[in-house]
Write a protein that holds these residues in place. Structure first.
Motif, PDB file in Angstrom:
ATOM      1  N   THR A   1      -7.192   5.197  -5.225  1.00 30.89           N
ATOM      2  CA  THR A   1      -8.412   5.466  -4.468  1.00 30.89           C
ATOM      3  C   THR A   1      -7.781   7.449  -4.488  1.00 30.89           C
ATOM      4  O   THR A   1      -6.323   7.560  -4.322  1.00 30.89           O
TER       5      THR A   1
ATOM      6  N   GLU B   1       0.592  -1.029   0.164  1.00 32.06           N
ATOM      7  CA  GLU B   1      -0.072  -0.035   0.534  1.00 32.06           C
ATOM      8  C   GLU B   1       0.664   1.137   0.497  1.00 32.06           C
ATOM      9  O   GLU B   1       1.945   1.345   0.849  1.00 32.06           O
TER      10      GLU B   1
ATOM     11  N   PHE C   1     -12.441   6.114  -7.816  1.00 30.38           N
ATOM     12  CA  PHE C   1     -12.085   4.781  -7.223  1.00 30.38           C
ATOM     13  C   PHE C   1     -11.974   3.786  -8.284  1.00 30.38           C
ATOM     14  O   PHE C   1     -12.932   3.953  -9.251  1.00 30.38           O
ATOM     15  N   THR C   2     -10.487   3.659  -8.952  1.00 29.85           N
ATOM     16  CA  THR C   2     -10.524   2.648 -10.617  1.00 29.85           C
ATOM     17  C   THR C   2      -9.673   1.282  -9.418  1.00 29.85           C
ATOM     18  O   THR C   2      -8.912   1.290  -9.271  1.00 29.85           O
ATOM     19  N   ARG C   3     -10.279   0.770  -9.990  1.00 31.61           N
ATOM     20  CA  ARG C   3      -9.109  -0.977 -10.098  1.00 31.61           C
ATOM     21  C   ARG C   3      -8.743  -1.257 -11.751  1.00 31.61           C
ATOM     22  O   ARG C   3      -9.219  -0.658 -12.859  1.00 31.61           O
TER      23      ARG C   3
ATOM     24  N   GLU D   1      -5.404   9.016 -14.386  1.00 28.47           N
ATOM     25  CA  GLU D   1      -6.412   8.409 -13.865  1.00 28.47           C
ATOM     26  C   GLU D   1      -7.837  10.101 -13.560  1.00 28.47           C
ATOM     27  O   GLU D   1      -8.911   9.968 -14.093  1.00 28.47           O
TER      28      GLU D   1
ATOM     29  N   ARG E   1       0.225   6.009   0.251  1.00 30.34           N
ATOM     30  CA  ARG E   1      -0.985   6.301   0.556  1.00 30.34           C
ATOM     31  C   ARG E   1       0.398   7.904   0.594  1.00 30.34           C
ATOM     32  O   ARG E   1       1.591   8.058   0.799  1.00 30.34           O
TER      33      ARG E   1
ATOM     34  N   GLU F   1      -5.714  -0.972  -7.223  1.00 30.79           N
ATOM     35  CA  GLU F   1      -7.162  -0.342  -6.519  1.00 30.79           C
ATOM     36  C   GLU F   1      -6.148   1.244  -6.271  1.00 30.79           C
ATOM     37  O   GLU F   1      -5.257   1.260  -5.996  1.00 30.79           O
TER      38      GLU F   1
ATOM     39  N   GLU G   1      -8.136  11.523  -4.018  1.00 25.19           N
ATOM     40  CA  GLU G   1      -9.758  12.911  -2.710  1.00 25.19           C
ATOM     41  C   GLU G   1      -9.071  14.409  -3.175  1.00 25.19           C
ATOM     42  O   GLU G   1      -7.652  14.315  -2.908  1.00 25.19           O
TER      43      GLU G   1
ATOM     44  N   LYS H   1     -12.881  13.112  -6.313  1.00 23.89           N
ATOM     45  CA  LYS H   1     -13.322  11.825  -5.832  1.00 23.89           C
ATOM     46  C   LYS H   1     -13.067  10.871  -6.434  1.00 23.89           C
ATOM     47  O   LYS H   1     -14.297  10.837  -6.528  1.00 23.89           O
TER      48      LYS H   1
ATOM     49  N   TYR I   1      -3.779   9.909  -2.346  1.00 27.56           N
ATOM     50  CA  TYR I   1      -4.747   9.061  -2.808  1.00 27.56           C
ATOM     51  C   TYR I   1      -4.205   8.464  -1.918  1.00 27.56           C
ATOM     52  O   TYR I   1      -2.843   8.244  -0.961  1.00 27.56           O
TER      53      TYR I   1
END
Length: 170
Positions: free
Chosen positions: A61, A18, A84-86, A124, A20, A59, A63, A82, A44
């Motif tokens: 995310t 992960e 959310f993408t896979r 994105e 962020r 994944e 915002e 905002k 993100y």
């Protein structure tokens, strides 16, 4: 100084990593063309995992808020970001075989040993923005001769042509 993050996308996904962070809008040059101001940040979160078939995916995310430029009045307006993408990871050969009809919830990108996270997030965001951003109808602040565009009759400019010397007798 801002530090860019690069990941080995397949390793990142296989190991469930992960990441962020917060990106200043000044670090996204392709997005800047659509912005009224460069002030602001985007947060993100990127997570690697296998999909239901065991294929590696990310994944993403995102915002934040940005100031887009209205295409009616050219003034800025606040636009919430905002999403959310896979993203399924595939090698170059698999990209050609990926079918949108099979799974419309997941997009496919090329697996990369040196994936630039900032570029991926910027892409994105760009894909999620409206083609021609505009204020809601009636909210533009454009002023023509003391009246807003919504208050002025569309043919009011032609009223002045009636008083031209060459058109008075016609």
């Amino acid at each position: 100084m801002f530090a860019r993050h690069f990941i080995d996308s397949l390793d990142f996904a296989h190991n469930g990593r992960e990441l962020r962070g917060i990106l200043p809008l000044t670090e996204m040059p392709r997005l800047q063309d659509m912005l009224a101001t460069l002030e602001g940040e985007i947060s993100y979160f990127v997570r690697g995992l296998p999909d239901k078939d065991g294929k590696p995916m990310l994944e993403v995310t995102v915002e934040g808020l940005c100031q887009l430029r209205c295409q009616r009045c050219l003034n800025g307006f606040e636009f919430p970001v905002k999403l959310f993408t896979r993203l399924q990871l595939a090698d170059a050969g698999e990209l050609d075989e990926f079918s949108v009809e099979e799974n419309d919830e997941v997009d496919c990108i090329a697996a990369d040993r040196h994936l630039d996270v900032t570029n991926m997030i910027e892409e994105e965001i760009l894909l999620s923005l409206p083609f021609a951003p505009k204020h809601p109808i009636g909210a533009c602040n454009s002023v023509i001769e003391g009246k807003s565009q919504s208050d002025q009759h569309p043919f009011a400019v032609l009223q002045g042509l009636k008083d031209w010397p060459g058109l008075k007798n016609k």
